[in-house]
Design a protein around this motif. Structure first.
Motif, PDB file in Angstrom:
ATOM      1  N   ILE A 281     -13.165 -31.441   0.029  1.00 51.59           N
ATOM      2  CA  ILE A 281     -13.239 -31.889   1.423  1.00 51.59           C
ATOM      3  C   ILE A 281     -12.199 -32.959   1.700  1.00 51.59           C
ATOM      4  O   ILE A 281     -11.606 -33.019   2.790  1.00 51.59           O
ATOM      5  CB  ILE A 281     -14.654 -32.398   1.737  1.00 51.59           C
ATOM      6  N   SER A 282     -11.942 -33.816   0.720  1.00 51.79           N
ATOM      7  CA  SER A 282     -10.917 -34.842   0.920  1.00 51.79           C
ATOM      8  C   SER A 282      -9.538 -34.219   1.065  1.00 51.79           C
ATOM      9  O   SER A 282      -8.693 -34.739   1.791  1.00 51.79           O
ATOM     10  CB  SER A 282     -10.930 -35.818  -0.250  1.00 51.79           C
ATOM     11  N   LEU A 283      -9.289 -33.110   0.371  1.00 51.80           N
ATOM     12  CA  LEU A 283      -7.998 -32.430   0.500  1.00 51.80           C
ATOM     13  C   LEU A 283      -7.886 -31.704   1.830  1.00 51.80           C
ATOM     14  O   LEU A 283      -6.817 -31.641   2.434  1.00 51.80           O
ATOM     15  CB  LEU A 283      -7.809 -31.440  -0.655  1.00 51.80           C
ATOM     16  N   ILE A 284      -8.992 -31.168   2.292  1.00 53.68           N
ATOM     17  CA  ILE A 284      -8.951 -30.383   3.522  1.00 53.68           C
ATOM     18  C   ILE A 284      -8.811 -31.282   4.748  1.00 53.68           C
ATOM     19  O   ILE A 284      -8.480 -30.807   5.845  1.00 53.68           O
ATOM     20  CB  ILE A 284     -10.216 -29.508   3.612  1.00 53.68           C
ATOM     21  N   SER A 285      -9.069 -32.568   4.563  1.00 51.63           N
ATOM     22  CA  SER A 285      -8.880 -33.534   5.644  1.00 51.63           C
ATOM     23  C   SER A 285      -7.750 -34.501   5.323  1.00 51.63           C
ATOM     24  O   SER A 285      -7.754 -35.639   5.784  1.00 51.63           O
ATOM     25  CB  SER A 285     -10.180 -34.299   5.894  1.00 51.63           C
ATOM     26  N   ASP A 286      -6.791 -34.057   4.521  1.00 51.00           N
ATOM     27  CA  ASP A 286      -5.681 -34.905   4.090  1.00 51.00           C
ATOM     28  C   ASP A 286      -4.787 -35.261   5.280  1.00 51.00           C
ATOM     29  O   ASP A 286      -4.750 -34.557   6.297  1.00 51.00           O
ATOM     30  CB  ASP A 286      -4.875 -34.178   3.007  1.00 51.00           C
ATOM     31  N   THR A 287      -4.050 -36.367   5.114  1.00 48.36           N
ATOM     32  CA  THR A 287      -3.150 -36.797   6.183  1.00 48.36           C
ATOM     33  C   THR A 287      -1.932 -35.899   6.300  1.00 48.36           C
ATOM     34  O   THR A 287      -1.329 -35.822   7.363  1.00 48.36           O
ATOM     35  CB  THR A 287      -2.686 -38.237   5.915  1.00 48.36           C
ATOM     36  N   CYS A 288      -1.567 -35.220   5.212  1.00 48.78           N
ATOM     37  CA  CYS A 288      -0.386 -34.349   5.228  1.00 48.78           C
ATOM     38  C   CYS A 288      -0.781 -32.944   5.657  1.00 48.78           C
ATOM     39  O   CYS A 288      -1.737 -32.356   5.125  1.00 48.78           O
ATOM     40  CB  CYS A 288       0.267 -34.322   3.848  1.00 48.78           C
ATOM     41  N   ARG A 289      -0.057 -32.396   6.578  1.00 49.52           N
ATOM     42  CA  ARG A 289      -0.377 -31.058   7.084  1.00 49.52           C
ATOM     43  C   ARG A 289      -0.231 -30.002   6.002  1.00 49.52           C
ATOM     44  O   ARG A 289      -1.002 -29.050   5.940  1.00 49.52           O
ATOM     45  CB  ARG A 289       0.523 -30.727   8.268  1.00 49.52           C
ATOM     46  N   TRP A 290       0.768 -30.166   5.124  1.00 43.68           N
ATOM     47  CA  TRP A 290       0.991 -29.150   4.088  1.00 43.68           C
ATOM     48  C   TRP A 290      -0.161 -29.132   3.098  1.00 43.68           C
ATOM     49  O   TRP A 290      -0.511 -28.072   2.559  1.00 43.68           O
ATOM     50  CB  TRP A 290       2.312 -29.417   3.383  1.00 43.68           C
ATOM     51  N   VAL A 291      -0.744 -30.276   2.836  1.00 41.61           N
ATOM     52  CA  VAL A 291      -1.904 -30.318   1.946  1.00 41.61           C
ATOM     53  C   VAL A 291      -3.096 -29.645   2.607  1.00 41.61           C
ATOM     54  O   VAL A 291      -3.812 -28.848   1.981  1.00 41.61           O
ATOM     55  CB  VAL A 291      -2.229 -31.776   1.572  1.00 41.61           C
ATOM     56  N   ARG A 292      -3.312 -29.943   3.878  1.00 37.73           N
ATOM     57  CA  ARG A 292      -4.423 -29.299   4.588  1.00 37.73           C
ATOM     58  C   ARG A 292      -4.219 -27.787   4.641  1.00 37.73           C
ATOM     59  O   ARG A 292      -5.178 -27.022   4.498  1.00 37.73           O
ATOM     60  CB  ARG A 292      -4.542 -29.864   6.011  1.00 37.73           C
ATOM     61  N   GLN A 293      -2.987 -27.370   4.846  1.00 34.51           N
ATOM     62  CA  GLN A 293      -2.707 -25.934   4.907  1.00 34.51           C
ATOM     63  C   GLN A 293      -3.042 -25.260   3.583  1.00 34.51           C
ATOM     64  O   GLN A 293      -3.694 -24.203   3.554  1.00 34.51           O
ATOM     65  CB  GLN A 293      -1.236 -25.727   5.251  1.00 34.51           C
ATOM     66  N   ALA A 294      -2.603 -25.860   2.471  1.00 32.77           N
ATOM     67  CA  ALA A 294      -2.915 -25.287   1.157  1.00 32.77           C
ATOM     68  C   ALA A 294      -4.406 -25.313   0.882  1.00 32.77           C
ATOM     69  O   ALA A 294      -4.962 -24.375   0.286  1.00 32.77           O
ATOM     70  CB  ALA A 294      -2.155 -26.045   0.076  1.00 32.77           C
TER      71      ALA A 294
END
Length: 941
Positions: A281-294
């Motif tokens: 969940i922390s990755l899916i709400s990351d500040t970086c769009r590319w991280v959220r996309q992955a």
């Protein structure tokens, strides 16, 4: 003067090196001496050619042991060449040479280990980057082929890799060493990896000097976990994985999101639920769009790691395909509500879920909170910082409290249990009634605290509180606070995070409203319930003045009042226990409120107990158009791609959680999304079973049938697989619609029609002969007249299958009518292509034996033999093939005295003397073959 390799030019690579070495020259040298001469020539090109052709050299010199050892010595000396290109060429030949030596091990059992393996190890530390790369690739090939001894791995390879990856090692060497360690981990034994490589890998995950090293570790984390197993993963690797997921470099976090599913597969269900789920969940709400996309791309695969096919009413066959469990074994197929899960959840979920709802250890602040901190200052104090917990709480139904909306730090610190667990008095008594079966309180909350020791004190407070029942409580304050926050968010309603907050606050307002009337008289509640609901909609700040039982409203208004709230909520627990009538009245009121409030009911329908609710909430949000703008334009496609896996994980009893999402995806404006669903709808039908398929998938399936060709092809490729899952009466409805597949958006798309013919061959078994004759026969004959030959040839096989269907089901009358139609349509066709098709059909009928022989010779053979006088040679060629290769080889026509044999033989003789050479050739080729066989037998005798 002897010629050199340079005299042959660059095309010399294709010639055998030993052939050149055998060329007689003026030097009068032996081939071995000539090899040595050119292996150490001053010309670099000569040395490169020798290195490139070493495999041929070994093959020709392997017969003599002395020559073989001499060649091996030359290779060792050649490996020390000063020219990097020569060493690179040599290293590229090591794997094929090693395989050759493996096959010749009886002659040279230790040649590879004594001569070649030291070269491979030495090249791992070569000064030239290209040589090192070649050495690393060669080592991986040797490990994959299991050509390296375990002792060499532990004593030679691993020590060098550990030295190269040491903290004080050169940066370039360290990066290469980490890469090779990660790649070779899956090829080594678990013991070797765990004892020799795992400690260094854990150190490299925390390497603060080079982010490239950490990124390689993150990208290959799943492979390492799989190599060492569950125990080492949970003990050593999971803490490092937490560090990488919170790394300051976004590329690290993105790599972790991409390998999350592989890491999850290696862990236990408890760790997966309690640790990895909040981490994801922390990755899916990351500040970086590319991280959220992955992360969103990996969300569906990660959810699939929670799957248990047996609980979904399915099982996996030995060939790996998914099949429906027999009805006697499928305990959940006929139930839409969780069964026998209450006791399971009390032991497993109680231990896992509360910890998963705690604030994140590695990264308390989420990106969504940072992005909207200026917009909603009040929420930073009153609401949970974890957006996934908010989305979970907004789906709460009766029995759900609003305590989860408090700040995450307060939750972690341990708010009074009475505040969190006694929100609704009517649901706190011992055994639940039948009407409370769906209460999420029973599935998602830990057991109520034991308050028996405080009964005397609470009884006194309860009596005192009941006397003051008519006094207005503080819910008005809570409602007004909620209204103020809602009003402040209206101007930012376009933000998806703000929308989530609005949903949470609306649920909180409804919960506070329920509490405000929880202890009033049953009759009064039933009379004013509808008016109260309407009043709440018109004016969210107004609350009934008769409210007396305040439990959670103040959690949004005053953190300092937790103790009072705890006392009051504990009082309401006792009071509810003593008043069964009031309990039933509250249940009736809550049920009416839910019936009058569809959005709240919809939220409730998304609850389940298979996977952590925040994961499902995030997955369901992938269809939100705002996600496409803030995360990934193709996020809906990724959602559609992983939907069958998520459905399998949840099981058919929880299909209600995905139904709306599936319908949204099925109507998506992007055809790629609908195409993805069309290709997997047959698998989803297996997961859901016949009842849910007929109710929910058939309408979508019908929509796909009328969609673009790019979408229809997905349905068409698995048409048989889907139709066989439907009941016979439902299946018959598609007989007429099958004709629509003949027409395509683009007539040049002939592969569409080819696929239709292939599917119809399979679909024939699903319908009775009458349906086949009335509907499918017309489609088959239409395809037989297609402009593309590939479609026609597969359609001829379809015609034969239809004929076989008739006679296999004793529908001889239909078969005879079909034969007559074939004769009229093809035998007497004005185009030679049709007459050629008739010959092919007759040949296929005989090969497949799809009809009785007497029927064939009576109804088809005369028309077939009449093609001998056809003016087109192509027709006569196919007739000759049908007679010589198929018809006359059958036992029926070989029997002496067969009245039809004479007619067939006369036709063959006529074709053998045909003026066209091809016709005569195919009419006599079988006879020539028989003669050749006879001649061979005579010679052997």
């Amino acid at each position: 003067m002897a010629v050199g390799f340079e005299d042959y030019g660059p095309d010399c690579d294709s010639m055998r090196i030993t052939a050149f070495l055998d060329i007689p020259g003026q030097d009068n040298l032996t081939p071995l001496a000539r090899l040595e001469k050119y292996a150490f020539s001053d010309n670099v090109f000569n040395r490169q050619i020798i290195a490139r052709g070493l495999l041929d050299v070994f093959r020709d010199f392997s017969n003599n042991e002395e020559d073989f050892l001499a060649v091996m010595e030359i290779v060792v000396r050649l490996s020390e060449d000063a020219e990097p290109t020569v060493r690179t060429e040599l290293m590229e030949q090591i794997p094929p040479i090693a395989i050759f030596l493996q096959e010749s091990r009886p002659k040279f059992p230790t040649a590879f280990f004594e001569y070649l393996m030291p070269i491979v190890v030495r090249y791992l530390t070569d000064v030239n980057n290209q040589v090192r790369k070649a050495g690393q690739e060669a080592l991986l090939i040797l490990l994959e082929q299991d050509l390296v001894a375990q002792s060499d791995i532990e004593n030679k390879v691993c020590p060098i890799l550990l030295d190269l990856s040491a903290p004080d090692s050169d940066d370039e060497y360290k990066v290469e060493a980490v890469n090779i360690i990660c790649k070779m981990a899956s090829m080594l034994s678990r013991t070797t990896v765990e004892h020799m490589l795992l400690p260094r890998f854990c150190e490299l995950c925390s390497d603060g000097k080079l982010f490239q090293v950490r990124k390689i570790c993150a990208a290959n984390f799943g492979d390492i976990c799989n190599a060492v197993g569950q125990e080492a993963t949970e003990r050593l690797l999971i803490p490092k994985f937490f560090e990488l997921c919170s790394d300051s470099v976004w590329g690290m976090r993105k790599a972790c999101a991409e390998c999350f599913m592989a890491v999850s597969y290696t862990t236990s269900p408890e760790v997966r639920r309690s640790k990895l789920s909040p981490l994801f969940i922390s990755l899916i709400s990351d500040t970086c769009r590319w991280v959220r996309q992955a992360a969103f791309q990996s969300l569906g695969p990660f959810i699939s790691t929670f799957a248990n096919p047996s609980s979904a009413g399915l099982y996996i066959r030995e060939d790996g395909t998914l099949s429906i469990r027999p009805p006697a074994q499928d305990v959940n197929s006929n139930s839409c509500q969780p069964s026998n899960n209450i006791t399971v959840m009390s032991s497993s979920a109680n231990a896992a879920l509360p910890s998963s709802e705690q604030p994140m250890e590695i990264k308390p602040e989420s990106s969504t909170e940072e992005a909207s901190a200026e917009v909603r200052p009040k929420l930073s104090e009153d609401l949970n910082k974890n957006s996934w917990q908010e989305s979970s709480d907004c789906c709460a139904s009766r029995g759900e409290d609003v305590s989860g909306l408090c700040q995450g730090d307060k939750t972690a610190a341990g708010a009074p249990e009475g505040t969190k667990e006694s929100s609704f008095p009517g649901l706190s008594s011992g055994l639940p009634s039948a009407e409370d079966v769906f209460s999420t309180f029973l599935y998602w909350r830990p057991p109520l605290p034991d308050i028996s020791q405080d009964l005397e004190l609470l009884q006194f407070k309860a009596e005192k509180h009941s006397e003051a029942c008519s006094v207005p409580c503080n819910n008005c304050v809570a409602s007004s606070e909620i209204k103020k926050v809602l009003e402040s968010l209206q101007e930012h309603i376009d933000d998806p995070d703000v929308q989530a907050q609005v949903q949470v606050l609306s649920a909180a307002l409804r919960a506070a409203q329920f509490d405000s009337v929880g202890d009033c008289e049953t009759k009064k509640m039933e009379e004013s319930g509808d008016n109260l609901q309407n009043k709440m909609i018109l004016d969210e700040a107004t609350v009934s003045g008769a409210a007396c039982n305040q439990v959670q409203g103040n959690t949004l208004s005053s953190p300092a009042s937790q103790d009072d709230i705890s006392d009051q909520s504990s009082t309401s627990v006792l009071k509810t226990t003593d008043s069964e009538e009031q309990h039933r009245g509250t249940s009736v009121f809550l049920r009416k409120e839910q019936e009058n409030n569809p959005p709240f009911e919809d939220d409730k329908s998304k609850l389940q107990d298979i996977i952590p609710q925040p994961l499902l909430d995030q997955y369901l949000s992938m269809t939100d158009p705002a996600r496409a703008q803030t995360v990934d334009t193709e996020i809906a496609k990724h959602c559609a791609y992983s939907l069958p896996g998520v459905a399998l994980t949840l099981g058919r009893q929880n299909w209600h959680c995905l139904k709306d999402t599936y319908e949204t995806l099925a109507s998506d404006v992007q055809w790629k999304v609908r195409r993805t669903l069309a290709f997997s709808i047959h698998e989803l039908a297996v997961i859901l079973g016949d009842q849910l398929t007929a109710a929910d998938l058939v309408p979508i399936f019908n929509g796909f049938l009328k969609d673009l060709d790019e979408v229809r092809i997905g349905v068409l490729k698995h048409l048989y697989d889907f139709l066989k899952l439907l009941h016979a009466d439902k299946r018959r409805e598609y007989l007429y619609q099958l004709q629509e597949f003949v027409v395509t958006d683009n007539s040049r798309n002939w592969r569409f029609r080819y696929e239709l013919a292939e599917q119809l061959i399979l679909i024939l078994e699903l319908y009775n002969p009458n349906d086949v004759f009335d509907y499918l026969r017309h489609i088959a004959l239409t395809l037989c007249s297609d402009k593309v030959s590939e479609v026609r040839w597969i359609s001829f096989k379809l015609v034969v299958a239809i004929l076989q269907k008739f006679y296999a089901n004793s529908a001889n009358g239909l078969g005879l009518n079909f034969i007559n139609e074939l004769v009229v349509r093809f035998r007497h066709c004005s185009k030679w292509v049709g007459r050629q098709a008739f010959a092919f059909i007759c040949q296929a009928v005989v090969e497949e034996e799809c009809m009785p022989v007497d029927q064939f010779v009576e109804h088809l053979l005369p028309s077939l033999l009449s093609l001998a006088s056809d003016p087109v040679p192509n027709v006569r060629v196919l007739l000759a093939k049908a007679l010589r290769q198929t018809l006359l080889e059958k036992a029926y026509f070989k029997s002496v005295g067969n009245p039809h044999l004479e007619a067939a033989e006369e036709t063959i003789l006529a074709l053998q003397s045909d003026r066209d050479q091809d016709v005569s050739f195919f009419a006599t080729i079988k006879l020539k073959q028989d003669n050749m066989d006879n001649i061979t037998i005579e010679k052997q005798n």
